[in-house]
Motif scaffolding. Structure first.
Motif, PDB file in Angstrom:
ATOM      1  N   ARG A   1     -15.974 -26.239  24.684  1.00  9.28           N
ATOM      2  CA  ARG A   1     -15.244 -26.875  23.579  1.00  9.28           C
ATOM      3  C   ARG A   1     -14.228 -27.906  24.089  1.00  9.28           C
ATOM      4  NH1 ARG A   1     -15.946 -21.735  23.265  1.00  9.28           N
ATOM      5  NH2 ARG A   1     -13.900 -21.305  24.184  1.00  9.28           N
ATOM      6  N   LEU A   2     -14.633 -28.693  25.057  1.00 10.19           N
ATOM      7  CA  LEU A   2     -13.744 -29.706  25.610  1.00 10.19           C
ATOM      8  C   LEU A   2     -13.686 -30.959  24.751  1.00 10.19           C
ATOM      9  CD1 LEU A   2     -14.753 -29.446  29.392  1.00 10.19           C
ATOM     10  CD2 LEU A   2     -12.772 -28.412  28.253  1.00 10.19           C
ATOM     11  N   ASN A   3     -14.821 -31.269  24.103  1.00 12.96           N
ATOM     12  CA  ASN A   3     -14.922 -32.458  23.232  1.00 12.96           C
ATOM     13  C   ASN A   3     -14.675 -33.765  23.978  1.00 12.96           C
ATOM     14  OD1 ASN A   3     -15.462 -30.921  20.835  1.00 12.96           O
ATOM     15  ND2 ASN A   3     -13.279 -30.415  20.733  1.00 12.96           N
ATOM     16  N   TRP A   4     -15.082 -33.815  25.249  1.00 12.48           N
ATOM     17  CA  TRP A   4     -14.994 -35.071  25.992  1.00 12.48           C
ATOM     18  C   TRP A   4     -16.118 -35.995  25.524  1.00 12.48           C
ATOM     19  CZ3 TRP A   4     -13.610 -34.454  31.876  1.00 12.48           C
ATOM     20  CH2 TRP A   4     -12.414 -33.733  31.998  1.00 12.48           C
ATOM     21  N   SER A   5     -15.826 -37.271  25.437  1.00 11.90           N
ATOM     22  CA  SER A   5     -16.832 -38.262  25.069  1.00 11.90           C
ATOM     23  C   SER A   5     -17.684 -38.609  26.289  1.00 11.90           C
ATOM     24  CB  SER A   5     -16.141 -39.531  24.556  1.00 11.90           C
ATOM     25  OG  SER A   5     -15.455 -40.165  25.635  1.00 11.90           O
ATOM     26  N   PRO A   6     -18.856 -39.237  26.071  1.00 14.26           N
ATOM     27  CA  PRO A   6     -19.635 -39.699  27.226  1.00 14.26           C
ATOM     28  C   PRO A   6     -18.833 -40.609  28.147  1.00 14.26           C
ATOM     29  CG  PRO A   6     -21.001 -39.733  25.268  1.00 14.26           C
ATOM     30  CD  PRO A   6     -19.612 -39.398  24.809  1.00 14.26           C
ATOM     31  N   ALA A   7     -17.962 -41.434  27.566  1.00 13.59           N
ATOM     32  CA  ALA A   7     -17.142 -42.324  28.389  1.00 13.59           C
ATOM     33  C   ALA A   7     -16.190 -41.522  29.285  1.00 13.59           C
ATOM     34  CB  ALA A   7     -16.349 -43.282  27.502  1.00 13.59           C
ATOM     35  N   GLN A   8     -15.695 -40.383  28.797  1.00 12.49           N
ATOM     36  CA  GLN A   8     -14.827 -39.540  29.613  1.00 12.49           C
ATOM     37  C   GLN A   8     -15.605 -38.786  30.684  1.00 12.49           C
ATOM     38  OE1 GLN A   8     -13.091 -37.713  25.930  1.00 12.49           O
ATOM     39  NE2 GLN A   8     -11.182 -37.772  27.114  1.00 12.49           N
ATOM     40  N   LEU A   9     -16.846 -38.443  30.381  1.00 13.05           N
ATOM     41  CA  LEU A   9     -17.683 -37.734  31.344  1.00 13.05           C
ATOM     42  C   LEU A   9     -18.269 -38.661  32.395  1.00 13.05           C
ATOM     43  CD1 LEU A   9     -19.645 -35.412  28.891  1.00 13.05           C
ATOM     44  CD2 LEU A   9     -17.904 -34.670  30.527  1.00 13.05           C
ATOM     45  N   ALA A  10     -18.344 -39.951  32.085  1.00  7.07           N
ATOM     46  CA  ALA A  10     -19.026 -40.903  32.972  1.00  7.07           C
ATOM     47  C   ALA A  10     -18.454 -40.959  34.388  1.00  7.07           C
ATOM     48  CB  ALA A  10     -19.037 -42.290  32.339  1.00  7.07           C
ATOM     49  N   PRO A  11     -17.123 -40.956  34.594  1.00  7.40           N
ATOM     50  CA  PRO A  11     -16.622 -40.984  35.974  1.00  7.40           C
ATOM     51  C   PRO A  11     -17.062 -39.770  36.788  1.00  7.40           C
ATOM     52  CG  PRO A  11     -14.894 -41.621  34.442  1.00  7.40           C
ATOM     53  CD  PRO A  11     -16.023 -41.100  33.621  1.00  7.40           C
ATOM     54  N   LEU A  12     -17.105 -38.591  36.164  1.00  4.40           N
ATOM     55  CA  LEU A  12     -17.597 -37.407  36.864  1.00  4.40           C
ATOM     56  C   LEU A  12     -19.069 -37.566  37.182  1.00  4.40           C
ATOM     57  CD1 LEU A  12     -14.974 -36.439  35.301  1.00  4.40           C
ATOM     58  CD2 LEU A  12     -16.011 -34.152  35.331  1.00  4.40           C
ATOM     59  N   ALA A  13     -19.825 -38.080  36.215  1.00  2.00           N
ATOM     60  CA  ALA A  13     -21.251 -38.294  36.429  1.00  2.00           C
ATOM     61  C   ALA A  13     -21.493 -39.229  37.603  1.00  2.00           C
ATOM     62  CB  ALA A  13     -21.896 -38.861  35.162  1.00  2.00           C
ATOM     63  N   ALA A  14     -20.684 -40.291  37.714  1.00  2.00           N
ATOM     64  CA  ALA A  14     -20.852 -41.258  38.796  1.00  2.00           C
ATOM     65  C   ALA A  14     -20.553 -40.637  40.154  1.00  2.00           C
ATOM     66  CB  ALA A  14     -19.947 -42.464  38.559  1.00  2.00           C
ATOM     67  N   GLU A  15     -19.648 -39.671  40.198  1.00  2.00           N
ATOM     68  CA  GLU A  15     -19.377 -38.966  41.452  1.00  2.00           C
ATOM     69  C   GLU A  15     -20.585 -38.151  41.901  1.00  2.00           C
ATOM     70  OE1 GLU A  15     -15.720 -36.771  41.918  1.00  2.00           O
ATOM     71  OE2 GLU A  15     -14.768 -37.929  40.314  1.00  2.00           O
ATOM     72  N   LEU A  16     -21.353 -37.670  40.948  1.00  2.00           N
ATOM     73  CA  LEU A  16     -22.493 -36.815  41.263  1.00  2.00           C
ATOM     74  C   LEU A  16     -23.711 -37.606  41.714  1.00  2.00           C
ATOM     75  CD1 LEU A  16     -22.036 -34.481  38.192  1.00  2.00           C
ATOM     76  CD2 LEU A  16     -21.771 -33.763  40.587  1.00  2.00           C
ATOM     77  N   GLY A  17     -23.875 -38.830  41.197  1.00  2.00           N
ATOM     78  CA  GLY A  17     -25.034 -39.635  41.569  1.00  2.00           C
ATOM     79  C   GLY A  17     -25.083 -40.918  40.769  1.00  2.00           C
ATOM     80  N   SER A  18     -25.718 -41.927  41.332  1.00  2.00           N
ATOM     81  CA  SER A  18     -25.726 -43.253  40.710  1.00  2.00           C
ATOM     82  C   SER A  18     -26.434 -43.266  39.358  1.00  2.00           C
ATOM     83  CB  SER A  18     -26.398 -44.258  41.650  1.00  2.00           C
ATOM     84  OG  SER A  18     -25.693 -44.368  42.869  1.00  2.00           O
ATOM     85  N   ASP A  19     -27.470 -42.450  39.186  1.00  2.00           N
ATOM     86  CA  ASP A  19     -28.238 -42.459  37.939  1.00  2.00           C
ATOM     87  C   ASP A  19     -27.682 -41.509  36.882  1.00  2.00           C
ATOM     88  OD1 ASP A  19     -29.976 -44.278  39.029  1.00  2.00           O
ATOM     89  OD2 ASP A  19     -31.577 -42.834  39.426  1.00  2.00           O
ATOM     90  N   VAL A  20     -26.772 -40.624  37.257  1.00  2.00           N
ATOM     91  CA  VAL A  20     -26.329 -39.577  36.327  1.00  2.00           C
ATOM     92  C   VAL A  20     -25.679 -40.159  35.070  1.00  2.00           C
ATOM     93  CG1 VAL A  20     -24.957 -37.477  36.048  1.00  2.00           C
ATOM     94  CG2 VAL A  20     -26.106 -37.931  38.227  1.00  2.00           C
ATOM     95  N   PRO A  21     -24.802 -41.189  35.167  1.00  2.00           N
ATOM     96  CA  PRO A  21     -24.191 -41.707  33.929  1.00  2.00           C
ATOM     97  C   PRO A  21     -25.197 -42.189  32.895  1.00  2.00           C
ATOM     98  CG  PRO A  21     -22.973 -42.484  35.841  1.00  2.00           C
ATOM     99  CD  PRO A  21     -24.222 -41.827  36.361  1.00  2.00           C
ATOM    100  N   PHE A  22     -26.311 -42.768  33.332  1.00  2.00           N
ATOM    101  CA  PHE A  22     -27.321 -43.246  32.391  1.00  2.00           C
ATOM    102  C   PHE A  22     -27.768 -42.138  31.452  1.00  2.00           C
ATOM    103  CE2 PHE A  22     -31.973 -43.147  31.689  1.00  2.00           C
ATOM    104  CZ  PHE A  22     -32.086 -44.189  30.772  1.00  2.00           C
ATOM    105  N   PHE A  23     -27.943 -40.941  31.965  1.00  2.00           N
ATOM    106  CA  PHE A  23     -28.506 -39.855  31.174  1.00  2.00           C
ATOM    107  C   PHE A  23     -27.508 -39.236  30.194  1.00  2.00           C
ATOM    108  CE2 PHE A  23     -31.413 -39.908  34.846  1.00  2.00           C
ATOM    109  CZ  PHE A  23     -32.626 -39.975  34.177  1.00  2.00           C
ATOM    110  N   LEU A  24     -26.262 -39.658  30.227  1.00  2.00           N
ATOM    111  CA  LEU A  24     -25.301 -39.193  29.226  1.00  2.00           C
ATOM    112  C   LEU A  24     -25.586 -39.795  27.854  1.00  2.00           C
ATOM    113  CD1 LEU A  24     -21.972 -39.456  31.261  1.00  2.00           C
ATOM    114  CD2 LEU A  24     -23.255 -37.364  30.737  1.00  2.00           C
ATOM    115  N   TYR A  25     -26.352 -40.875  27.844  1.00  2.00           N
ATOM    116  CA  TYR A  25     -26.642 -41.590  26.607  1.00  2.00           C
ATOM    117  C   TYR A  25     -28.067 -41.270  26.147  1.00  2.00           C
ATOM    118  CZ  TYR A  25     -22.358 -43.869  28.038  1.00  2.00           C
ATOM    119  OH  TYR A  25     -21.075 -44.100  28.430  1.00  2.00           O
ATOM    120  N   ARG A  26     -28.468 -41.825  25.014  1.00  2.00           N
ATOM    121  CA  ARG A  26     -29.739 -41.429  24.407  1.00  2.00           C
ATOM    122  C   ARG A  26     -30.694 -42.598  24.242  1.00  2.00           C
ATOM    123  NH1 ARG A  26     -27.964 -38.681  18.966  1.00  2.00           N
ATOM    124  NH2 ARG A  26     -30.233 -38.679  18.676  1.00  2.00           N
ATOM    125  N   SER A  27     -30.504 -43.664  24.995  1.00  2.00           N
ATOM    126  CA  SER A  27     -31.347 -44.835  24.803  1.00  2.00           C
ATOM    127  C   SER A  27     -31.636 -45.488  26.135  1.00  2.00           C
ATOM    128  CB  SER A  27     -30.639 -45.844  23.887  1.00  2.00           C
ATOM    129  OG  SER A  27     -29.530 -46.427  24.551  1.00  2.00           O
TER     130      SER A  27
END
Length: 306
Positions: free
Chosen positions: A145-171
């Protein structure tokens, strides 16, 4: 990527991706490369289920563990006389690392129980591990129940891997930088694809090590405009040439796709998967039947979610 509540927790289908366009623009001082790529999710996916594990008050300051169960429904995972493409089933898996990273940055004490069902072949340029990590971030975000937006999750995703931020979205999306700068992209038209995954995988670092950066790199914008005009351009991947130096399978699969009558084909990511694009699903299914008879590896028929 959608996350849906279930009795067992939160479930997400983590899609594979194809690179319809990939150009390597320059080599960076940090060892990475600047790229421009157009990525599109497809209807081949892993399934992740995550439920929250409440903190145990009796454990003091010790955080509860992140439980992880890996199940494979992929024929590439064993047998057929082909080498197994290893996917770690322990805490080194990117899924576990993603959830631990979010827990740390959010400053919460809850744990999680995660089950991952693998269908996307590994070491194939389809982004399965990155997609799983993004699904884990989104599912944990919902379960805790954190309610973080994809934009807030994106920096963490980028730390994990270059392609990870792309998959936060649906298109589909244009991705720049090392891949972590994501610009969602729509109205590209409907595509059907046949994906061939040969029995030999490729390491991303090995492919990039051999790439020769063009003095006049192509730009993704023109490719996108052609798609929107309905002209259906042939896909392009600058990593295909170095991948061909590492394995003869790239040329073999390319040739077999051409024999089916397909005229739009390319390698995805850093390989070794290869795909052909079709305007009609029945033509894609017909090509897949021919390819399966030629023993070129695993063959999937998918729809591109533009």
């Amino acid at each position: 990527m959608l996350v849906q509540p279930r009795e067992a927790g939160y479930m997400s289908h983590a899609p594979a991706k194809l690179n319809l366009f990939l150009e390597v623009c320059e080599r960076r001082d940090d060892g990475f490369h600047e790229i421009e790529t157009l990525m599109i999710p497809v209807s081949l996916w892993d399934t992740l289920v995550l439920r929250s594990a409440p903190a145990d008050a009796s454990a003091g300051s010790t955080s509860p563990p992140i439980g992880f169960t890996l199940r494979s429904q992929a024929s590439w995972s064993a047998g057929a006389g082909r080498p197994q493409r290893e996917v770690p089933g322990d805490a080194t898996n990117l899924v576990v690392r993603a959830v631990e990273l979010l827990r740390e940055r959010a400053g919460i004490a809850e744990g999680a129980e995660i089950t991952l069902v693998k269908r996307i072949p590994a070491a194939a340029g389809l982004g399965g591990g990155s997609s799983d990590a993004a699904a884990a971030l989104l599912a944990a975000n919902a379960a805790w129940r954190l309610n973080w937006s994809p934009a807030q999750l994106a920096p963490l995703a980028a730390e994990l891997g270059s392609d990870v931020p792309f998959f936060l979205y649906r298109s589909a999306a244009i991705c720049r930088g090392r891949g972590e700068l994501v610009e969602p992209c729509h109205d590209l038209g409907d595509w059907h694809a046949v994906i061939v995954v040969p029995p030999v995988g490729l390491a991303t670092a090995d492919v990039y090590h051999r790439v020769v950066v063009s003095q006049s790199p192509r730009r993704v914008g023109e490719f996108v405009q052609q798609c929107r005009r309905g002209s259906r351009p042939a896909p392009y991947n600058a990593l295909e040439s170095p991948a061909r130096e590492l394995t003869p399978w790239i040329d073999r699969v390319r040739g077999e796709l051409a024999r089916t009558g397909c005229r739009r084909y390319a390698m995805s990511g850093s390989g070794s998967s290869y795909f052909g694009l079709f305007l009609q699903a029945r033509r894609a299914r017909r090509a897949a039947t021919q390819l399966r008879a030629r023993d070129v590896g695993e063959v999937f028929v998918v729809r591109c979610a533009a």
